[in-house]
Design a protein around this motif. Sequence first.
Motif, PDB file in Angstrom:
ATOM      1  N   LYS A  37       2.802   3.620  17.195  1.00  0.00           N
ATOM      2  CA  LYS A  37       2.390   3.125  15.828  1.00  0.00           C
ATOM      3  C   LYS A  37       2.107   2.105  16.288  1.00  0.00           C
ATOM      4  CE  LYS A  37       0.245   2.852  11.416  1.00  0.00           C
ATOM      5  NZ  LYS A  37      -0.496   3.284  10.841  1.00  0.00           N
ATOM      6  N   SER A  76       0.535   4.987   3.864  1.00  0.00           N
ATOM      7  CA  SER A  76       0.024   6.120   3.650  1.00  0.00           C
ATOM      8  C   SER A  76       1.392   6.495   2.992  1.00  0.00           C
ATOM      9  CB  SER A  76      -0.646   6.941   4.561  1.00  0.00           C
ATOM     10  OG  SER A  76      -1.640   8.346   4.238  1.00  0.00           O
ATOM     11  N   VAL A  93      -4.030  14.146  11.343  1.00  0.00           N
ATOM     12  CA  VAL A  93      -3.328  13.012  12.368  1.00  0.00           C
ATOM     13  C   VAL A  93      -2.203  12.601  11.706  1.00  0.00           C
ATOM     14  CG1 VAL A  93      -3.298  11.204  14.116  1.00  0.00           C
ATOM     15  CG2 VAL A  93      -5.536  12.942  14.082  1.00  0.00           C
ATOM     16  N   PRO A  94      -1.082  12.996  11.812  1.00  0.00           N
ATOM     17  CA  PRO A  94      -0.299  12.698  10.497  1.00  0.00           C
ATOM     18  C   PRO A  94       0.556  10.464  10.778  1.00  0.00           C
ATOM     19  CG  PRO A  94       1.039  14.551  12.338  1.00  0.00           C
ATOM     20  CD  PRO A  94      -0.790  13.762  12.519  1.00  0.00           C
ATOM     21  N   ASP A  95       0.113  10.224   9.660  1.00  0.00           N
ATOM     22  CA  ASP A  95      -0.391   8.972   9.567  1.00  0.00           C
ATOM     23  C   ASP A  95       1.211   8.123   9.117  1.00  0.00           C
ATOM     24  OD1 ASP A  95      -1.461   5.902   9.373  1.00  0.00           O
ATOM     25  OD2 ASP A  95      -2.434   6.615   7.398  1.00  0.00           O
ATOM     26  N   VAL A  96       1.971   7.282  10.008  1.00  0.00           N
ATOM     27  CA  VAL A  96       2.970   6.635   9.639  1.00  0.00           C
ATOM     28  C   VAL A  96       2.469   5.147   8.739  1.00  0.00           C
ATOM     29  CG1 VAL A  96       5.069   5.485  10.669  1.00  0.00           C
ATOM     30  CG2 VAL A  96       3.689   7.851  12.156  1.00  0.00           C
ATOM     31  N   ASP A 124       2.296  -2.690  10.193  1.00  0.00           N
ATOM     32  CA  ASP A 124       1.774  -1.323   9.454  1.00  0.00           C
ATOM     33  C   ASP A 124       0.421  -2.775   9.118  1.00  0.00           C
ATOM     34  OD1 ASP A 124       0.229  -0.039   7.830  1.00  0.00           O
ATOM     35  OD2 ASP A 124       1.402   1.038   6.613  1.00  0.00           O
ATOM     36  N   ARG A 125      -0.977  -2.626   9.804  1.00  0.00           N
ATOM     37  CA  ARG A 125      -2.145  -3.586   8.779  1.00  0.00           C
ATOM     38  C   ARG A 125      -2.054  -4.437   9.021  1.00  0.00           C
ATOM     39  NH1 ARG A 125      -2.121   2.098   6.816  1.00  0.00           N
ATOM     40  NH2 ARG A 125      -3.819   3.104   8.131  1.00  0.00           N
ATOM     41  N   PRO A 157      -3.340  13.953   6.696  1.00  0.00           N
ATOM     42  CA  PRO A 157      -4.024  14.204   7.338  1.00  0.00           C
ATOM     43  C   PRO A 157      -3.837  15.343   8.511  1.00  0.00           C
ATOM     44  CG  PRO A 157      -3.876  11.957   6.667  1.00  0.00           C
ATOM     45  CD  PRO A 157      -2.582  13.342   6.092  1.00  0.00           C
ATOM     46  N   ILE A 162       6.254   9.187   6.660  1.00  0.00           N
ATOM     47  CA  ILE A 162       5.003   9.982   7.533  1.00  0.00           C
ATOM     48  C   ILE A 162       4.078  10.793   7.273  1.00  0.00           C
ATOM     49  CG2 ILE A 162       4.299  11.020   9.916  1.00  0.00           C
ATOM     50  CD1 ILE A 162       6.521  10.036  11.378  1.00  0.00           C
ATOM     51  N   ASN A 163       2.891  10.678   6.637  1.00  0.00           N
ATOM     52  CA  ASN A 163       1.906  11.187   5.642  1.00  0.00           C
ATOM     53  C   ASN A 163       1.322  12.282   6.373  1.00  0.00           C
ATOM     54  OD1 ASN A 163       0.522  12.878   4.075  1.00  0.00           O
ATOM     55  ND2 ASN A 163      -1.172  10.566   3.302  1.00  0.00           N
ATOM     56  N   ALA A 182       5.793   8.983  16.795  1.00  0.00           N
ATOM     57  CA  ALA A 182       4.819   8.537  16.246  1.00  0.00           C
ATOM     58  C   ALA A 182       5.038   6.963  15.881  1.00  0.00           C
ATOM     59  CB  ALA A 182       4.713   9.758  15.132  1.00  0.00           C
TER      60      ALA A 182
END
Length: 412
Positions: free
Chosen positions: A114, A69, A63-66, A47-48, A61, A57-58, A110
């Motif tokens: 990711k 976030s 596009v849902p962000d896993v 994750d970054r 946005p 999962i947010n 998702a």
Amino acid sequence: MFGFGQGRKPLPPSPGERAKLLGLDITASRIRGLAVAGGHTNPVSLDRTTDELPLFINLEPRVPDVGRSGYAAARKHPHLVCSNFLPQLGQTREWRGTRATLTPETALAAAFEKIRPAVLAEADAAAIALPSYLVAPQVKALREIAAKAKFPAIGTASAPLAVAAHRAKLVLKPRKPSSAPNPEWVVPIRPQDAGPGEIVFVDADEFALSAAVVSIQPTEARLLTLAAWPKLSMKVWKDRLIDSLSDRCVRLCRRDPRDSADAEQSLFEQLDAALEKVRQAQPVTLVLRGEKWYQDLVQQPTDFDSHCAPLIKSAAENLREIVANAGGAAPPRAVWLTDTAAKLPGLAAAIFQNASERTEVAVLPPDAVTEAAAALHARWQADRLPRVHLDGIIGLEIATKPKVEPRSQKSV
């Protein structure tokens, strides 16, 4: 893999130089990864810049962000966060956001999408360790979802069984006293005899506190029994702490952090670091901030134990029951707590107090499950294991020098 030269930028690794072994540890809370090559290990940044990918999962946005976030919105906008979806595979459930709707299956897809780039940057495939509470149809669904997402999974295994097989020699063979000084966190209290026996593997995630009893014999690790208690999940422990700390804040300043989405989210995000400090018997200071107020809460480790006393008692009773149901002729040789389970206030101490003098209680290193999965990757790669989900028996290779050595574990 390592280049030398003056004024030259290092070239990206070629496919032949990538780590050949990679283990993933997937729970209802997060995914961890570990890459192994040439006897060296390194966590995989999923994750970054962080090693763990929170399975939150947010949905706000487009596009849902896993990942982080979603974790950062779990208490602030709970209606826009999809979480705890892994144990709900195969069930009718939807999380609706402003622009997207997820099911447990699409949420897991998702997550695979990711982490796929980070995994493929390290290895050609990954071995996956899964919670023991997943049933066969759910494991089958997970493998199918990974295939559709073009995620290269070489095999899957139950996490307790994988760890027991990987660390079997710690049970079967006598430990040699080391002349080198141990790390300060390795404190052996109950020396362990060598030979076949049973171990109890204890883990916790967003879904449940879980335990599995595994028999370790000279030729195999065999799962005897398992149990999961959703009413003792990591989420329940954190809810209990948030309620208790909020009540304390009300008594001190007449302000309740639960009345403010930002204040509750901030308290929630401070709990992980607080639980780690409490485990090390250190006091913690929690900073609570509202729009027009603030309060600092100083808590001792005993305060956290008091907040969670009913959960500690229930967990100890359930673990005692699962050991009795295993029907062993002797007490377990060891109780192994994952790093996550050991963070639950008072749990490790309660297990130690209730365990037999012949039972070692130990905390596994954070990468114990990913190491075990990477060790299975080596065996799948060499066609020394069947390409099926391993949840009943794993044969041992004690005589073979392992490509992934287990790291030290800390006795309680």
